[in-house]
Design a protein around this motif. Sequence first.
Motif, PDB file in Angstrom:
ATOM      1  N   ALA A 198      42.898  -4.794 -29.586  1.00 39.75           N
ATOM      2  CA  ALA A 198      42.166  -5.806 -30.328  1.00 39.75           C
ATOM      3  C   ALA A 198      42.562  -5.691 -31.791  1.00 39.75           C
ATOM      4  CB  ALA A 198      40.661  -5.599 -30.161  1.00 39.75           C
ATOM      5  N   ALA A 199      43.242  -6.714 -32.290  1.00 33.17           N
ATOM      6  CA  ALA A 199      43.713  -6.675 -33.672  1.00 33.17           C
ATOM      7  C   ALA A 199      42.567  -6.972 -34.633  1.00 33.17           C
ATOM      8  CB  ALA A 199      44.836  -7.695 -33.865  1.00 33.17           C
ATOM      9  N   ALA A 200      42.676  -6.441 -35.836  1.00 32.45           N
ATOM     10  CA  ALA A 200      41.646  -6.670 -36.849  1.00 32.45           C
ATOM     11  C   ALA A 200      41.727  -8.109 -37.350  1.00 32.45           C
ATOM     12  CB  ALA A 200      41.838  -5.698 -38.007  1.00 32.45           C
ATOM     13  N   HIS A 201      40.558  -8.669 -37.686  1.00 37.25           N
ATOM     14  CA  HIS A 201      40.527 -10.029 -38.211  1.00 37.25           C
ATOM     15  C   HIS A 201      40.984 -10.028 -39.660  1.00 37.25           C
ATOM     16  CE1 HIS A 201      38.610 -12.384 -34.972  1.00 37.25           C
ATOM     17  NE2 HIS A 201      38.177 -11.190 -34.597  1.00 37.25           N
ATOM     18  N   GLY A 202      41.531 -11.150 -40.064  1.00 41.10           N
ATOM     19  CA  GLY A 202      42.014 -11.304 -41.425  1.00 41.10           C
ATOM     20  C   GLY A 202      43.175 -12.278 -41.436  1.00 41.10           C
ATOM     21  N   PRO A 203      43.693 -12.632 -42.617  1.00 41.46           N
ATOM     22  CA  PRO A 203      44.825 -13.559 -42.703  1.00 41.46           C
ATOM     23  C   PRO A 203      45.969 -13.105 -41.806  1.00 41.46           C
ATOM     24  CG  PRO A 203      43.957 -13.073 -44.888  1.00 41.46           C
ATOM     25  CD  PRO A 203      43.273 -12.136 -43.943  1.00 41.46           C
ATOM     26  N   ALA A 204      46.536 -14.040 -41.064  1.00 44.42           N
ATOM     27  CA  ALA A 204      47.598 -13.680 -40.121  1.00 44.42           C
ATOM     28  C   ALA A 204      48.594 -14.816 -40.000  1.00 44.42           C
ATOM     29  CB  ALA A 204      46.999 -13.360 -38.746  1.00 44.42           C
ATOM     30  N   SER A 205      49.854 -14.490 -40.091  1.00 45.61           N
ATOM     31  CA  SER A 205      50.906 -15.481 -39.884  1.00 45.61           C
ATOM     32  C   SER A 205      51.136 -15.671 -38.389  1.00 45.61           C
ATOM     33  CB  SER A 205      52.197 -15.024 -40.555  1.00 45.61           C
ATOM     34  OG  SER A 205      52.639 -13.810 -39.947  1.00 45.61           O
ATOM     35  N   VAL A 206      51.671 -16.836 -38.030  1.00 49.41           N
ATOM     36  CA  VAL A 206      52.046 -17.127 -36.649  1.00 49.41           C
ATOM     37  C   VAL A 206      53.556 -17.314 -36.619  1.00 49.41           C
ATOM     38  CG1 VAL A 206      51.823 -18.722 -34.713  1.00 49.41           C
ATOM     39  CG2 VAL A 206      49.830 -18.211 -36.135  1.00 49.41           C
ATOM     40  N   VAL A 207      54.230 -16.485 -35.833  1.00 47.81           N
ATOM     41  CA  VAL A 207      55.691 -16.498 -35.806  1.00 47.81           C
ATOM     42  C   VAL A 207      56.178 -16.830 -34.395  1.00 47.81           C
ATOM     43  CG1 VAL A 207      57.793 -15.144 -36.143  1.00 47.81           C
ATOM     44  CG2 VAL A 207      55.829 -14.810 -37.673  1.00 47.81           C
ATOM     45  N   PHE A 208      57.061 -17.822 -34.299  1.00 47.04           N
ATOM     46  CA  PHE A 208      57.771 -18.121 -33.056  1.00 47.04           C
ATOM     47  C   PHE A 208      59.200 -17.619 -33.237  1.00 47.04           C
ATOM     48  CE2 PHE A 208      54.164 -20.577 -32.150  1.00 47.04           C
ATOM     49  CZ  PHE A 208      54.218 -21.066 -30.851  1.00 47.04           C
ATOM     50  N   ASP A 209      59.609 -16.711 -32.365  1.00 45.18           N
ATOM     51  CA  ASP A 209      60.926 -16.091 -32.487  1.00 45.18           C
ATOM     52  C   ASP A 209      61.765 -16.398 -31.247  1.00 45.18           C
ATOM     53  OD1 ASP A 209      63.111 -14.563 -33.082  1.00 45.18           O
ATOM     54  OD2 ASP A 209      62.085 -12.632 -32.969  1.00 45.18           O
ATOM     55  N   SER A 268      63.044 -24.791 -26.069  1.00 42.65           N
ATOM     56  CA  SER A 268      64.271 -23.971 -26.096  1.00 42.65           C
ATOM     57  C   SER A 268      64.556 -23.510 -27.515  1.00 42.65           C
ATOM     58  CB  SER A 268      65.471 -24.781 -25.580  1.00 42.65           C
ATOM     59  OG  SER A 268      65.262 -25.190 -24.249  1.00 42.65           O
ATOM     60  N   GLY A 269      64.626 -22.183 -27.689  1.00 46.50           N
ATOM     61  CA  GLY A 269      65.052 -21.598 -28.953  1.00 46.50           C
ATOM     62  C   GLY A 269      64.206 -21.968 -30.154  1.00 46.50           C
ATOM     63  N   ILE A 270      62.886 -22.007 -29.993  1.00 45.85           N
ATOM     64  CA  ILE A 270      61.990 -22.387 -31.096  1.00 45.85           C
ATOM     65  C   ILE A 270      61.764 -21.190 -32.010  1.00 45.85           C
ATOM     66  CG2 ILE A 270      59.700 -23.258 -31.714  1.00 45.85           C
ATOM     67  CD1 ILE A 270      61.324 -25.320 -30.239  1.00 45.85           C
ATOM     68  N   SER A 271      62.063 -21.369 -33.305  1.00 44.33           N
ATOM     69  CA  SER A 271      61.817 -20.305 -34.279  1.00 44.33           C
ATOM     70  C   SER A 271      61.245 -20.914 -35.554  1.00 44.33           C
ATOM     71  CB  SER A 271      63.115 -19.564 -34.623  1.00 44.33           C
ATOM     72  OG  SER A 271      63.598 -18.832 -33.521  1.00 44.33           O
ATOM     73  N   PHE A 272      60.119 -20.398 -35.996  1.00 44.98           N
ATOM     74  CA  PHE A 272      59.535 -20.779 -37.281  1.00 44.98           C
ATOM     75  C   PHE A 272      58.405 -19.808 -37.596  1.00 44.98           C
ATOM     76  CE2 PHE A 272      56.853 -23.067 -34.265  1.00 44.98           C
ATOM     77  CZ  PHE A 272      55.576 -22.869 -34.768  1.00 44.98           C
ATOM     78  N   GLU A 273      57.915 -19.855 -38.839  1.00 41.63           N
ATOM     79  CA  GLU A 273      56.800 -19.009 -39.246  1.00 41.63           C
ATOM     80  C   GLU A 273      55.772 -19.864 -39.969  1.00 41.63           C
ATOM     81  OE1 GLU A 273      55.836 -14.800 -41.602  1.00 41.63           O
ATOM     82  OE2 GLU A 273      57.811 -15.755 -41.791  1.00 41.63           O
ATOM     83  N   PHE A 329      60.491 -21.860 -23.013  1.00 42.49           N
ATOM     84  CA  PHE A 329      59.442 -21.926 -21.990  1.00 42.49           C
ATOM     85  C   PHE A 329      59.791 -23.007 -20.986  1.00 42.49           C
ATOM     86  CE2 PHE A 329      55.571 -24.012 -20.414  1.00 42.49           C
ATOM     87  CZ  PHE A 329      54.999 -22.949 -19.740  1.00 42.49           C
ATOM     88  N   ARG A 330      59.527 -22.683 -19.718  1.00 39.59           N
ATOM     89  CA  ARG A 330      59.752 -23.630 -18.631  1.00 39.59           C
ATOM     90  C   ARG A 330      58.517 -23.637 -17.739  1.00 39.59           C
ATOM     91  NH1 ARG A 330      64.848 -24.624 -16.335  1.00 39.59           N
ATOM     92  NH2 ARG A 330      65.534 -22.693 -17.361  1.00 39.59           N
ATOM     93  N   TYR A 331      57.991 -24.810 -17.417  1.00 41.61           N
ATOM     94  CA  TYR A 331      56.856 -24.894 -16.509  1.00 41.61           C
ATOM     95  C   TYR A 331      57.288 -24.464 -15.107  1.00 41.61           C
ATOM     96  CZ  TYR A 331      54.006 -27.358 -19.947  1.00 41.61           C
ATOM     97  OH  TYR A 331      53.270 -27.680 -21.062  1.00 41.61           O
ATOM     98  N   PRO A 332      56.393 -23.805 -14.351  1.00 44.91           N
ATOM     99  CA  PRO A 332      56.754 -23.342 -13.002  1.00 44.91           C
ATOM    100  C   PRO A 332      57.257 -24.493 -12.135  1.00 44.91           C
ATOM    101  CG  PRO A 332      54.641 -22.426 -13.683  1.00 44.91           C
ATOM    102  CD  PRO A 332      55.023 -23.424 -14.727  1.00 44.91           C
ATOM    103  N   GLY A 333      58.427 -24.299 -11.559  1.00 35.85           N
ATOM    104  CA  GLY A 333      58.990 -25.319 -10.676  1.00 35.85           C
ATOM    105  C   GLY A 333      59.811 -26.378 -11.386  1.00 35.85           C
ATOM    106  N   SER A 365      61.157 -16.603 -22.651  1.00 35.31           N
ATOM    107  CA  SER A 365      61.949 -15.650 -23.450  1.00 35.31           C
ATOM    108  C   SER A 365      61.543 -15.797 -24.909  1.00 35.31           C
ATOM    109  CB  SER A 365      63.453 -15.915 -23.286  1.00 35.31           C
ATOM    110  OG  SER A 365      63.785 -17.208 -23.770  1.00 35.31           O
ATOM    111  N   GLY A 366      61.892 -14.798 -25.707  1.00 35.35           N
ATOM    112  CA  GLY A 366      61.469 -14.786 -27.092  1.00 35.35           C
ATOM    113  C   GLY A 366      60.059 -14.230 -27.211  1.00 35.35           C
ATOM    114  N   SER A 367      59.413 -14.485 -28.340  1.00 29.69           N
ATOM    115  CA  SER A 367      58.062 -13.968 -28.545  1.00 29.69           C
ATOM    116  C   SER A 367      57.279 -14.844 -29.509  1.00 29.69           C
ATOM    117  CB  SER A 367      58.114 -12.526 -29.079  1.00 29.69           C
ATOM    118  OG  SER A 367      58.693 -12.499 -30.377  1.00 29.69           O
ATOM    119  N   VAL A 368      55.945 -14.811 -29.324  1.00 30.75           N
ATOM    120  CA  VAL A 368      55.014 -15.436 -30.265  1.00 30.75           C
ATOM    121  C   VAL A 368      54.187 -14.312 -30.853  1.00 30.75           C
ATOM    122  CG1 VAL A 368      53.101 -17.062 -30.539  1.00 30.75           C
ATOM    123  CG2 VAL A 368      54.911 -17.556 -28.885  1.00 30.75           C
TER     124      VAL A 368
END
Length: 575
Positions: A324-335, A350-355, A339-343, A387-390
């Motif tokens: 459980a991360a501590a609350h406070g200002p937090a950036s959101v990063v797509f690296d 594809s290849g989304i990156s931003f902060e 993503f593909r829906y099942p089926g 693949s990648g990470s959020v």
Amino acid sequence: MRTLMRYLRPYRSMIIWTMVFVLLQSIANLYLPTLMSDIVNEGVVKENTPYILKIGGLMLLVSAVGAALSVGASYLASRTASGFGMRLRSSVFSHVERFSLQEFDKLGTASLITRTTNDITQLQQVLIMMLRMMVMAPMMCIGGIIMAVSKDAKLSLVIIAVIPVLALAIYLIGSKGIPYFKAMQTKIDKLNLVLREYLTGIRVVRAFNRTDHERERFDAANEDLTATSIKAAQIMAAIMPVMMLLMNVTSIAIIWFGGLRISEGHIQVGDLMAFLQYAMQILFSLMMASMMFNMLPRASASAARIREVLQTEPVIVDRDSATAAAHGPASVVFDQVSFRYPGAEKSALSGISFEALPGQVTAIIGGTGSGKTTLVSLIPRFYDVESGSVRIGGVDVRELSQEALRSRIGFVPQKALLFSGTIADNIRYGKEDATDEELCHAAEIAQASEFIAGMKDGFDSVIAQGGMNVSGGQKQRLSIARALIRKPDVYVFDDSFSALDYKTDARLRAALKDETQAATVIIVAQRVSTVMDADQIIVLEEGGVAGIGTHAELMETCGVYREIVTSQQTEEEIA
């Protein structure tokens, strides 16, 4: 059904007492024909009135005790089955709460509703019958055979000859009915789906004059279910005529051969009458078993459907190392997120990156089907990336517990959803212990105060199911207030201003700017006017990033963005 029996463990004492009561009731029922035989042989034949009164009184007492035991057994069986249903429904509901959207897509909402209600009701009904019959039927059958043999062993051959024939008939009929009972539950799902779509989409149906079309869809599903039900009922209905035929044939055979035995002096009239009753008890016990056998196929199908829900493991689960991360200002990063829906054959992203940084507004815009809603659904981990990470606050969302992750996010979905209850209840859905001051403040920022004040009971005004008694814009503002009241670290607005007029949209964004200064704000929008003042605009096209920058930068560097702007604004507005 065997795997579901663990839900009966808290009711073991009730089950034992039910079986004891049923056992004693069966003994009482088996004792009555013997008493009647004594009355006839010793009382009626010998004209012994005191004996008739004595044994008759004993028969009344045994009957009264049997009736009391029957009532007690029925009460305990009902309590047990109801408790079983309650615990099983709670377990199914709790398990479904853990499902990701992928499991809901797979099983279907209408099917889950049917399984939680209709299927569990089927199991309850069978359980009540089983608790009564699984002791009574074999006890009456075996006990009846023993008592009949004690009266006349040779005459018992009639009963012994009938039982295999009856058992075979029940088996053949029942085995043909099982496929139809399984199909019935699936067709109930279909009927519920059509009905649910019609009721939730009633405005669209009437707006396009598609009432007749929807009636045809419902009639088709209803007739399909009815035809299957009739076919199953026709097959299972054959059990009763077969039973009655065999019972009548058995009665005739017993009276015929019993008469011969009486004339030969082997048994008395009272013994024949008792023997006939024991024969009927034996056949009646088999009839009860056949009734239970009639219900078992459908219950078995229901049990399999419920077991499928309980055995479906959610794809998205907390890792053992989840924190459980501590609350406070937090950036959101797509690296480099894909993503593909099942089926699906093609990737949705594809290849989304931003902060997205705290204190800034990050807007996401793009054409229909470009992946905007899919992208923001990855932030609260409604789906997991391929693949990648959020990352939020530098931590991969998969490393956080789902509860901790979502407690940091104020999410306003694309389709505003309200729950039945009051306006205050719906806003406090974001924070249960919110004070009245927090409630009013969230409504004011969301530009909802004015229309709430205009309602008869203000914050205590009742919202109908699905928010059918408020407009689309009012629903969106209440949904926004619900997110604001929890004061999260990250705000996600998924096209949440689409039903607002331009004036309200502008006022709301201005109020949000002051309210969310320390938070990370991500806005998905179709309107250029909603996103052009954002600190960062991300342009999506066919699941990929077509451009990132401010409005001015994208007008210079991103053709896709210029096309969107040109399609919505005049040359004067662009200039």
